[in-house]
Design a protein around this motif. Structure first.
Motif, PDB file in Angstrom:
ATOM      1  N   LEU A   1      78.192  30.449  26.391  1.00 55.62           N
ATOM      2  CA  LEU A   1      77.845  30.470  24.971  1.00 55.62           C
ATOM      3  C   LEU A   1      78.939  31.260  24.269  1.00 55.62           C
ATOM      4  CD1 LEU A   1      74.076  31.512  25.272  1.00 55.62           C
ATOM      5  CD2 LEU A   1      75.088  29.232  25.557  1.00 55.62           C
TER       6      LEU A   1
ATOM      7  N   VAL B   1      78.965  25.832  22.773  1.00 56.23           N
ATOM      8  CA  VAL B   1      78.731  25.976  24.208  1.00 56.23           C
ATOM      9  C   VAL B   1      79.826  25.207  24.941  1.00 56.23           C
ATOM     10  CG1 VAL B   1      77.141  25.604  26.129  1.00 56.23           C
ATOM     11  CG2 VAL B   1      76.235  26.100  23.839  1.00 56.23           C
TER      12      VAL B   1
ATOM     13  N   VAL C   1      66.190  32.455  26.723  1.00 55.33           N
ATOM     14  CA  VAL C   1      67.105  31.909  25.730  1.00 55.33           C
ATOM     15  C   VAL C   1      66.921  32.611  24.383  1.00 55.33           C
ATOM     16  CG1 VAL C   1      67.728  29.848  24.411  1.00 55.33           C
ATOM     17  CG2 VAL C   1      67.326  29.674  26.871  1.00 55.33           C
ATOM     18  N   GLN C   2      65.665  32.915  24.029  1.00 54.44           N
ATOM     19  CA  GLN C   2      65.414  33.647  22.783  1.00 54.44           C
ATOM     20  C   GLN C   2      66.113  34.988  22.803  1.00 54.44           C
ATOM     21  OE1 GLN C   2      64.004  32.979  19.985  1.00 54.44           O
ATOM     22  NE2 GLN C   2      62.709  31.175  20.291  1.00 54.44           N
TER      23      GLN C   2
ATOM     24  N   ALA D   1      75.376  23.782  20.507  1.00 59.50           N
ATOM     25  CA  ALA D   1      74.192  23.866  21.368  1.00 59.50           C
ATOM     26  C   ALA D   1      73.178  22.782  21.013  1.00 59.50           C
ATOM     27  CB  ALA D   1      73.556  25.248  21.243  1.00 59.50           C
ATOM     28  N   SER D   2      73.064  22.473  19.729  1.00 60.90           N
ATOM     29  CA  SER D   2      72.105  21.450  19.301  1.00 60.90           C
ATOM     30  C   SER D   2      72.455  20.060  19.822  1.00 60.90           C
ATOM     31  CB  SER D   2      72.027  21.415  17.771  1.00 60.90           C
ATOM     32  OG  SER D   2      73.311  21.142  17.213  1.00 60.90           O
TER      33      SER D   2
ATOM     34  N   ARG E   1      75.814  27.132  17.446  1.00 62.75           N
ATOM     35  CA  ARG E   1      76.593  28.003  18.335  1.00 62.75           C
ATOM     36  C   ARG E   1      77.277  27.147  19.397  1.00 62.75           C
ATOM     37  NH1 ARG E   1      74.454  33.627  21.125  1.00 62.75           N
ATOM     38  NH2 ARG E   1      76.428  34.223  22.122  1.00 62.75           N
TER      39      ARG E   1
ATOM     40  N   SER F   1      69.786  34.569  22.280  1.00 54.93           N
ATOM     41  CA  SER F   1      70.155  34.202  20.905  1.00 54.93           C
ATOM     42  C   SER F   1      70.502  35.424  20.073  1.00 54.93           C
ATOM     43  CB  SER F   1      69.007  33.430  20.238  1.00 54.93           C
ATOM     44  OG  SER F   1      67.898  34.285  19.978  1.00 54.93           O
ATOM     45  N   ARG F   2      70.052  36.600  20.520  1.00 57.61           N
ATOM     46  CA  ARG F   2      70.348  37.838  19.801  1.00 57.61           C
ATOM     47  C   ARG F   2      71.569  38.561  20.363  1.00 57.61           C
ATOM     48  NH1 ARG F   2      64.717  37.663  20.324  1.00 57.61           N
ATOM     49  NH2 ARG F   2      64.712  39.064  22.127  1.00 57.61           N
TER      50      ARG F   2
ATOM     51  N   LEU G   1      68.481  25.302  25.117  1.00 57.30           N
ATOM     52  CA  LEU G   1      69.553  25.908  24.333  1.00 57.30           C
ATOM     53  C   LEU G   1      69.671  25.337  22.930  1.00 57.30           C
ATOM     54  CD1 LEU G   1      72.382  26.203  27.032  1.00 57.30           C
ATOM     55  CD2 LEU G   1      70.903  28.029  26.151  1.00 57.30           C
TER      56      LEU G   1
ATOM     57  N   LEU H   1      69.752  27.374  19.676  1.00 54.33           N
ATOM     58  CA  LEU H   1      70.937  28.127  19.260  1.00 54.33           C
ATOM     59  C   LEU H   1      71.729  27.402  18.181  1.00 54.33           C
ATOM     60  CD1 LEU H   1      72.200  29.427  22.724  1.00 54.33           C
ATOM     61  CD2 LEU H   1      70.639  30.527  21.111  1.00 54.33           C
TER      62      LEU H   1
ATOM     63  N   VAL I   1      78.987  34.929  18.747  1.00 53.84           N
ATOM     64  CA  VAL I   1      78.375  34.603  17.464  1.00 53.84           C
ATOM     65  C   VAL I   1      79.356  34.912  16.343  1.00 53.84           C
ATOM     66  CG1 VAL I   1      76.508  35.167  15.868  1.00 53.84           C
ATOM     67  CG2 VAL I   1      76.054  35.047  18.328  1.00 53.84           C
TER      68      VAL I   1
END
Length: 310
Positions: free
Chosen positions: A255, A215, A181-182, A233-234, A213, A185-186, A207, A210, A258
């Motif tokens: 996702l 989803v 997931v990290q 995502a949160s 972002r 995130s990029r 997730l 993120l 960005v």
């Protein structure tokens, strides 16, 4: 899958013979056939015809496939169903190759959707091609494409991002999943994930990093209780826990791309200037968008101004 009586597909099977019967179906060929991901009506006419005429059907689960065939009114003796799944694919592929060498037509189906996309089938196709035989794809239902269609993948500022990365199933172990997931995130492009019901809560928690972002979650796509929702995502763990049924069924998630921060504009223009010095305008814009993540339309306008002057 939604259960429908075999008689419901009598007309479809007849239409399949009429529509696809005159086409050429070469011998010694592996037909990789996409099947419905939930709604039995999502079968193609060509798929129905091929499943009826091939000499044998290799499949992920013979019992599941037998039930699907009977629902369509196709009667196949058990001896014509060959088990080819993730645990025996390499060995079973050689048996399929041997039959193809004898001039047989063999179809391959997974339990649902498109073989070779997070389902068995890739090793089989590779082995068949390596042996010099033809692999003929019959496209159809895909949870990946279905969710991308419904998600509306437009970044902030109105830039449409049709490009996406297919990541499939993330690792099941917590540490490995968090690392994956990290890395995601990029990734500025859209990312499509798949998940099983018993791991959806763990994925939702992973997730959360993120943040805002977006989803889009697709649960039980094409089935009677299909559910599609877009959340930050949160907020994904809360969405999953809000209904008892939300930990049931198969999941696809995307996702969203960005959003490009406003202060990234100067850097994007710097990259664009450098590329314009070496490349044609369209090529420079395309590459600058991929490097910077900035909207292509905005970069194109900027490129025109840089080329033509004030």
């Amino acid at each position: 899958m939604n259960a429908l009586a075999p008689a419901s597909f009598g007309a479809a099977l007849s239409a399949a013979r009429d529509a696809a019967g005159a086409q050429h179906y070469p011998q010694g060929t592996l037909y990789v056939v996409a099947t419905p991901i939930g709604n039995l009506a999502d079968i193609t006419l060509r798929a129905l015809h091929v499943l009826e005429i091939v000499d044998a059907i290799a499949c992920e689960d013979t019992r599941h496939t037998q039930g699907m065939l009977r629902a369509y009114g196709i009667d196949r003796p058990g001896a014509q169903l060959l088990a080819v799944h993730q645990h025996n694919e390499a060995e079973a592929a050689q048996a399929v190759v041997a039959r193809l060498a004898q001039g047989e037509r063999i179809a391959y189906v997974s339990d649902a959707g498109t073989p070779g996309v997070s389902d068995p089938g890739a090793r089989l196709a590779a082995a068949v091609r390596a042996a010099g035989h033809r692999v003929l794809p019959l496209p159809g239902a895909s949870s990946v494409i279905a969710l991308v269609q419904a998600a509306g993948l437009v970044a902030e500022g109105g830039d449409e991002r049709s490009a996406f990365v297919f990541a499939g199933f993330l690792p099941s172990k917590t540490g490995e999943r968090d690392t994956a997931v990290q890395a995601l995130s990029r990734e500025p492009r859209s990312v499509v994930l798949l998940e099983a019901p018993h791991r959806i809560e763990a994925l939702a928690r992973a997730l959360v990093i993120l943040g805002e972002r977006r989803v889009t979650v697709g649960r039980e796509l094409t089935k009677q209780f299909e559910e599609i929702a877009t959340v930050a995502a949160s907020a994904l763990p809360d969405w999953v826990s809000a209904g008892r049924d939300r930990t049931r069924g198969e999941f696809a998630l995307v996702l969203h791309p960005v959003a490009v921060a406003a202060d990234d504009g100067a850097e994007a223009e710097r990259v664009l200037r450098l590329l314009l010095a070496e490349l044609p305008l369209k090529g420079a814009v395309k590459l600058a968008a991929e490097i910077s993540g900035a909207p292509r339309n905005a970069l194109y306008d900027a490129a025109l101004k840089l080329r033509d002057g004030p």
